[in-house]
Design a protein around this motif. Sequence first.
Motif, short mmCIF file in Angstrom:
data_model
loop_
_atom_site.label_atom_id
_atom_site.label_comp_id
_atom_site.label_asym_id
_atom_site.label_seq_id
_atom_site.Cartn_x
_atom_site.Cartn_y
_atom_site.Cartn_z
N PRO A 136 -34.19 -16.53 16.17
CA PRO A 136 -35.42 -15.65 15.81
C PRO A 136 -35.44 -15.30 14.29
O PRO A 136 -34.39 -15.23 13.82
N GLU A 146 -42.71 -13.35 19.85
CA GLU A 146 -41.49 -13.58 18.95
C GLU A 146 -41.75 -14.97 18.12
O GLU A 146 -42.37 -15.73 18.57
N ALA A 198 -40.95 -8.03 14.74
CA ALA A 198 -41.28 -8.51 15.93
C ALA A 198 -42.09 -7.35 16.66
O ALA A 198 -41.79 -6.16 16.76
N ARG A 249 -43.55 -9.43 25.16
CA ARG A 249 -43.15 -9.41 23.84
C ARG A 249 -43.36 -10.77 23.13
O ARG A 249 -42.90 -11.62 23.60
#
Length: 269
Positions: A257, A240, A266, A238
């Motif tokens: 974030p 970010e 995201a 993932r």
Amino acid sequence: MQEKQVRSIFLSDVHLGTRGCQADRLLDFLRHYESEYLYLLGDIVDFWAMNRSIHWSATQNTVVQKVLRRARKGTQVFFIPGNHDEALREYVGITFGEIRLESDWIHHTADGRRFLLLHGDEYDQVTRYHRWVAVIGDVAYNTLVRLNTWLSRARRRLGISGYWSLAGYAKRKVKTAVSFIFDFEDSVVRGARERGVDGVICGHIHWAAIKEIGGMSYINCGDWVDSCTAIVEHLDGRLELVEWNTRPAALLAPPKPVSSEENETALAG
């Protein structure tokens, strides 16, 4: 502060050698995150500005030493030069201090996606064909950044909390600047599509983002002059976008974030 393990860190537009470089915040960020891969996507050292004047602080030197130390300890560090450190493009293909120089690179995420990594100036028509305009624009941008430093001090003395960017405000309000950003993003995505990858991660325009454009993932690291942003890849692949400018550097807590409303969605896979 305990380090957080991620798979990859992507940084661009640090502009070491200038007064605008927020090396203290970057150092805080690097002390918080540990990674297997570290990608430096251009304009890490600002040779353009250093031709006019040099500002090299002890903290900036510590940032360089920290990157070199990570490379020695096994982090795979890649440096893709940008237009401000284009002199290093003469050495593409070699390794120095365990840091590998490349003109671009394909990164494979943990979940199997392929991302083209580059700085992005090759898709900027002004930088490519009207260098003198780019240099004037660089001087104007640095002036805004310096003014922003004075404004930040005044805001702190007045007890006004939070971070406000004069340069960022100007970008949002000037229609031609916004149009340029979208043209740049579309051009980069078209180039990445021709390479047959799943997405692109770049820098250059000092405008951090994670978004989908025409079915392609477009990711921009932002910068460490104004926005203080970076991209991290978590252990599951993932990606970010993290901002590191919400508090004074000495008081930084773990990063917040960027919300999906601020920077699209995201990438989760």
